[in-house]
Write a protein that holds these residues in place. Structure first.
Motif, PDB file in Angstrom:
ATOM      1  N   VAL A 174       0.839  -1.199   0.000  1.00 55.05           N
ATOM      2  CA  VAL A 174       0.000   0.000   0.000  1.00 55.05           C
ATOM      3  C   VAL A 174       0.875   1.250   0.000  1.00 55.05           C
ATOM      4  O   VAL A 174       0.618   2.210  -0.724  1.00 55.05           O
ATOM      5  N   LEU A 175       1.935   1.223   0.793  1.00 51.10           N
ATOM      6  CA  LEU A 175       2.812   2.388   0.856  1.00 51.10           C
ATOM      7  C   LEU A 175       3.543   2.591  -0.465  1.00 51.10           C
ATOM      8  O   LEU A 175       3.712   3.716  -0.928  1.00 51.10           O
ATOM      9  N   PHE A 176       3.955   1.506  -1.095  1.00 52.33           N
ATOM     10  CA  PHE A 176       4.595   1.647  -2.407  1.00 52.33           C
ATOM     11  C   PHE A 176       3.618   2.250  -3.409  1.00 52.33           C
ATOM     12  O   PHE A 176       3.937   3.210  -4.122  1.00 52.33           O
ATOM     13  N   LEU A 177       2.427   1.681  -3.477  1.00 56.37           N
ATOM     14  CA  LEU A 177       1.439   2.154  -4.457  1.00 56.37           C
ATOM     15  C   LEU A 177       1.017   3.595  -4.170  1.00 56.37           C
ATOM     16  O   LEU A 177       0.559   4.299  -5.067  1.00 56.37           O
ATOM     17  N   SER A 178       1.184   4.024  -2.921  1.00 57.74           N
ATOM     18  CA  SER A 178       0.843   5.398  -2.567  1.00 57.74           C
ATOM     19  C   SER A 178       2.032   6.337  -2.749  1.00 57.74           C
ATOM     20  O   SER A 178       1.890   7.559  -2.591  1.00 57.74           O
ATOM     21  N   GLY A 179       3.221   5.781  -3.018  1.00 58.74           N
ATOM     22  CA  GLY A 179       4.410   6.615  -3.182  1.00 58.74           C
ATOM     23  C   GLY A 179       4.875   7.251  -1.888  1.00 58.74           C
ATOM     24  O   GLY A 179       5.442   8.342  -1.894  1.00 58.74           O
ATOM     25  N   VAL A 180       4.617   6.564  -0.769  1.00 62.14           N
ATOM     26  CA  VAL A 180       4.923   7.134   0.549  1.00 62.14           C
ATOM     27  C   VAL A 180       5.923   6.241   1.286  1.00 62.14           C
ATOM     28  O   VAL A 180       5.728   5.027   1.378  1.00 62.14           O
ATOM     29  N   SER A 181       6.956   6.860   1.843  1.00 62.25           N
ATOM     30  CA  SER A 181       7.931   6.113   2.639  1.00 62.25           C
ATOM     31  C   SER A 181       7.294   5.637   3.942  1.00 62.25           C
ATOM     32  O   SER A 181       6.537   6.387   4.578  1.00 62.25           O
ATOM     33  N   PRO A 182       7.603   4.420   4.379  1.00 58.74           N
ATOM     34  CA  PRO A 182       7.054   3.933   5.653  1.00 58.74           C
ATOM     35  C   PRO A 182       7.508   4.743   6.859  1.00 58.74           C
ATOM     36  O   PRO A 182       6.924   4.641   7.937  1.00 58.74           O
ATOM     37  N   CYS A 241      11.293   1.665 -11.147  1.00 59.50           N
ATOM     38  CA  CYS A 241      12.389   2.586 -11.472  1.00 59.50           C
ATOM     39  C   CYS A 241      13.773   1.939 -11.460  1.00 59.50           C
ATOM     40  O   CYS A 241      14.752   2.577 -11.847  1.00 59.50           O
ATOM     41  N   GLY A 242      13.885   0.712 -10.986  1.00 56.86           N
ATOM     42  CA  GLY A 242      15.177   0.037 -11.029  1.00 56.86           C
ATOM     43  C   GLY A 242      16.060   0.255  -9.806  1.00 56.86           C
ATOM     44  O   GLY A 242      17.063  -0.437  -9.620  1.00 56.86           O
ATOM     45  N   THR A 243      15.703   1.231  -8.952  1.00 62.65           N
ATOM     46  CA  THR A 243      16.463   1.444  -7.710  1.00 62.65           C
ATOM     47  C   THR A 243      16.362   0.200  -6.831  1.00 62.65           C
ATOM     48  O   THR A 243      15.335  -0.475  -6.826  1.00 62.65           O
ATOM     49  N   ARG A 244      17.433  -0.077  -6.085  1.00 63.27           N
ATOM     50  CA  ARG A 244      17.366  -1.246  -5.204  1.00 63.27           C
ATOM     51  C   ARG A 244      16.345  -1.036  -4.089  1.00 63.27           C
ATOM     52  O   ARG A 244      16.360  -0.007  -3.410  1.00 63.27           O
ATOM     53  N   VAL A 245      15.488  -2.020  -3.891  1.00 61.13           N
ATOM     54  CA  VAL A 245      14.488  -1.969  -2.820  1.00 61.13           C
ATOM     55  C   VAL A 245      15.201  -2.137  -1.486  1.00 61.13           C
ATOM     56  O   VAL A 245      16.078  -2.985  -1.342  1.00 61.13           O
ATOM     57  N   LYS A 246      14.850  -1.261  -0.540  1.00 59.08           N
ATOM     58  CA  LYS A 246      15.448  -1.338   0.790  1.00 59.08           C
ATOM     59  C   LYS A 246      14.586  -2.157   1.726  1.00 59.08           C
ATOM     60  O   LYS A 246      13.374  -2.266   1.533  1.00 59.08           O
ATOM     61  N   GLN A 247      15.215  -2.706   2.745  1.00 63.85           N
ATOM     62  CA  GLN A 247      14.448  -3.365   3.793  1.00 63.85           C
ATOM     63  C   GLN A 247      15.042  -3.018   5.138  1.00 63.85           C
ATOM     64  O   GLN A 247      16.247  -2.821   5.263  1.00 63.85           O
ATOM     65  N   ALA A 248      14.186  -2.894   6.149  1.00 62.37           N
ATOM     66  CA  ALA A 248      14.650  -2.582   7.505  1.00 62.37           C
ATOM     67  C   ALA A 248      13.561  -2.973   8.487  1.00 62.37           C
ATOM     68  O   ALA A 248      12.384  -3.077   8.128  1.00 62.37           O
ATOM     69  N   THR A 256       8.457  -5.553  16.046  1.00 60.89           N
ATOM     70  CA  THR A 256       9.153  -5.183  14.814  1.00 60.89           C
ATOM     71  C   THR A 256       8.848  -6.172  13.696  1.00 60.89           C
ATOM     72  O   THR A 256       8.726  -7.368  13.911  1.00 60.89           O
ATOM     73  N   ARG A 257       8.694  -5.604  12.521  1.00 63.10           N
ATOM     74  CA  ARG A 257       8.518  -6.405  11.312  1.00 63.10           C
ATOM     75  C   ARG A 257       9.413  -5.772  10.249  1.00 63.10           C
ATOM     76  O   ARG A 257       9.647  -4.566  10.279  1.00 63.10           O
ATOM     77  N   ILE A 258       9.838  -6.582   9.325  1.00 59.95           N
ATOM     78  CA  ILE A 258      10.658  -6.030   8.250  1.00 59.95           C
ATOM     79  C   ILE A 258       9.756  -5.307   7.261  1.00 59.95           C
ATOM     80  O   ILE A 258       8.724  -5.850   6.824  1.00 59.95           O
ATOM     81  N   THR A 259      10.107  -4.074   6.958  1.00 61.63           N
ATOM     82  CA  THR A 259       9.355  -3.349   5.948  1.00 61.63           C
ATOM     83  C   THR A 259      10.249  -3.145   4.719  1.00 61.63           C
ATOM     84  O   THR A 259      11.473  -3.203   4.807  1.00 61.63           O
ATOM     85  N   TYR A 260       9.622  -2.975   3.592  1.00 61.88           N
ATOM     86  CA  TYR A 260      10.327  -2.852   2.310  1.00 61.88           C
ATOM     87  C   TYR A 260       9.849  -1.586   1.613  1.00 61.88           C
ATOM     88  O   TYR A 260       8.669  -1.269   1.656  1.00 61.88           O
ATOM     89  N   TRP A 261      10.780  -0.873   0.989  1.00 66.66           N
ATOM     90  CA  TRP A 261      10.354   0.309   0.242  1.00 66.66           C
ATOM     91  C   TRP A 261      11.394   0.689  -0.791  1.00 66.66           C
ATOM     92  O   TRP A 261      12.560   0.314  -0.682  1.00 66.66           O
ATOM     93  N   CYS A 262      10.964   1.413  -1.813  1.00 68.55           N
ATOM     94  CA  CYS A 262      11.868   1.920  -2.834  1.00 68.55           C
ATOM     95  C   CYS A 262      12.187   3.370  -2.484  1.00 68.55           C
ATOM     96  O   CYS A 262      11.282   4.211  -2.467  1.00 68.55           O
ATOM     97  N   PRO A 263      13.453   3.676  -2.186  1.00 68.70           N
ATOM     98  CA  PRO A 263      13.790   5.030  -1.752  1.00 68.70           C
ATOM     99  C   PRO A 263      13.543   6.090  -2.835  1.00 68.70           C
ATOM    100  O   PRO A 263      13.410   7.264  -2.518  1.00 68.70           O
ATOM    101  N   SER A 264      13.461   5.688  -4.098  1.00 71.42           N
ATOM    102  CA  SER A 264      13.171   6.672  -5.151  1.00 71.42           C
ATOM    103  C   SER A 264      11.671   6.894  -5.307  1.00 71.42           C
ATOM    104  O   SER A 264      11.213   8.032  -5.365  1.00 71.42           O
ATOM    105  N   CYS A 265      10.906   5.808  -5.394  1.00 65.90           N
ATOM    106  CA  CYS A 265       9.457   5.930  -5.581  1.00 65.90           C
ATOM    107  C   CYS A 265       8.756   6.378  -4.293  1.00 65.90           C
ATOM    108  O   CYS A 265       7.631   6.861  -4.342  1.00 65.90           O
ATOM    109  N   GLN A 266       9.408   6.135  -3.154  1.00 60.14           N
ATOM    110  CA  GLN A 266       8.781   6.463  -1.868  1.00 60.14           C
ATOM    111  C   GLN A 266       9.737   7.355  -1.064  1.00 60.14           C
ATOM    112  O   GLN A 266      10.331   6.917  -0.082  1.00 60.14           O
ATOM    113  N   PRO A 267       9.888   8.605  -1.510  1.00 59.84           N
ATOM    114  CA  PRO A 267      10.909   9.476  -0.874  1.00 59.84           C
ATOM    115  C   PRO A 267      10.569   9.807   0.582  1.00 59.84           C
ATOM    116  O   PRO A 267       9.426   9.807   0.948  1.00 59.84           O
TER     117      PRO A 267
END
Ligand SMILES: [Zn+2]
Length: 267
Positions: A174-182, A241-248, A256-267
Motif C-alpha cells: 500500500v505504501l509503495f502504491l501510494s508513493g509514501v515512505s514507511p 524505477c530500477g532502484t534497489r528496494v530497501k528493507q529494515a 518489529t517487522r521487516i518493511t520494504y520500500w523503494c527510496p526513489s518511488c517512496q521518498p
C-alpha cells in the motif's frame, strides 16, 4: 504473517464446511482446553474479525483463535492425510461427518461466551473486509490513524487498533502504491489532502481483490516471483524505477517487522 484476507478466506472455508453441522470429534491439545469437549454441539458459523477467527458454537460459545506469525487452519476430508505440519504442532481437531478441521501452531486458542467476544476483539479498529465498511467505518479508520499522527505511517497501518486487516505484505505494498515512505509520520502523510483516505481505500481494495483466493497479488501478475512490488524484494531492483528496494525493521521492540520500500518511488 497472515494478512486479513488470509483469515477471511480461512473463515469462509471453515464456515462452508462446518456451519449448521454437529461436531463428531473434539480434540484440544492445549493445556487450558484439555478437558473441553464439544462433541454433539452444532457449529453456528465461522467469521473473521481483522486477524481474529471466531467459530461460534451453540448455545453461546465462541472458539477464538489468532494465527499470529505462522498458525493455520486446515480442512480435510475424512481418511485423507493431514499435511499442515508435524503432529506435535496440532493444537485442536474438530470434525463434522464430512470434514475434519485441524488447527496448527495456534498461539491463541480459547473458548469464551459469545456474548464476551468484545473482550477479545473490542479493541480492533474498523475491519477493512467488513461488508459495512463504507462509509462510517472508513471515516473511523481515518480518524484513528490521524489520532496516531506522530507515528511513522508504516507502524500505524500495522496497528490493528487503528484499522484491522493489514499485515506486513499489504503494509509494504500500500505504501509503495501510494508513493509514501514507511518512515513518514501519519501527520506528514495527512498534510496532503485526501492522501490518508486514499491509502485506506487502497488497502481495502487490495484485501478485497485477494480475499477470494489463496494468492496475494498486488501487481496484477500472478506469476511466481512477480506478485508484489516491494514486499520480500529487499536488494532487488524496483519494478518501476530500477532502484534497489530497501528493507529494515520497523516498530517497537517485540512488534518489529521487516518493511520494504523503494527510496526513489517512496521518498
Ligand atoms: Zn522505485
Amino acid at each position: 504473517m497472515p494478512e486479513g484476507d488470509t483469515i477471511w478466506l480461512a473463515a469462509r472455508n471453515l464456515h462452508t464446511a462446518l456451519a449448521g453441522k454437529s461436531l463428531v470429534r473434539s480434540d484440544f491439545r492445549v493445556p487450558q482446553l484439555a478437558t473441553a469437549d464439544l462433541v454433539g454441539r452444532r457449529v453456528l458459523g465461522v467469521t473473521a474479525r481483522g486477524k481474529h477467527l471466531l467459530m461460534r458454537i451453540e448455545p453461546d460459545l465462541t472458539l477464538h483463535s489468532h494465527l499470529r506469525m505462522d498458525g493455520s487452519w486446515h480442512l480435510y476430508r475424512p481418511d485423507t492425510a493431514w499435511a499442515g505440519g508435524p503432529e506435535f504442532e496440532v493444537r485442536v481437531v474438530l470434525a463434522v461427518v464430512d470434514w475434519t478441521c485441524v488447527g496448527y501452531r495456534l498461539p491463541v486458542l480459547e473458548l469464551l461466551p459469545t456474548s464476551d467476544e468484545h473482550l477479545v476483539i473490542g479493541h480492533l479498529g474498523p475491519d477493512l473486509l467488513a461488508d459495512d465498511f463504507e462509509p462510517l467505518q472508513r471515516l473511523e479508520a481515518a480518524r484513528r490513524l490521524r489520532a496516531d499522527g506522530a507515528r511513522p505511517i508504516g507502524e500505524a497501518l500495522l496497528d490493528q487498533r487503528n484499522v484491522a486487516g493489514i499485515g506486513n505484505l499489504y503494509r509494504a505494498e500500500v505504501l509503495f502504491l501510494s508513493g509514501v515512505s514507511p518512515w513518514r509520520t501519519v501527520d506528514e502523510v495527512d498534510s496532503l489532502p485526501g492522501q490518508l483516505d486514499r491509502m485506506v481505500d487502497r488497502a481495502r481494495r487490495l484485501l478485497l481483490a485477494n480475499a477470494g483466493r489463496a494468492a496475494q497479488v498486488t501487481t496484477g501478475d500472478l506469476r511466481p516471483g512477480r506478485t508484489t512490488w516491494v514486499y520480500g524484494r529487499g536488494g532487488q531492483p524496483c519494478r518501476r524505477c530500477g532502484t534497489r528496494v530497501k528493507q529494515a525493521e520497523q516498530g517497537a521492540p517485540a512488534y518489529t517487522r521487516i518493511t520494504y520500500w523503494c527510496p526513489s518511488c517512496q521518498p
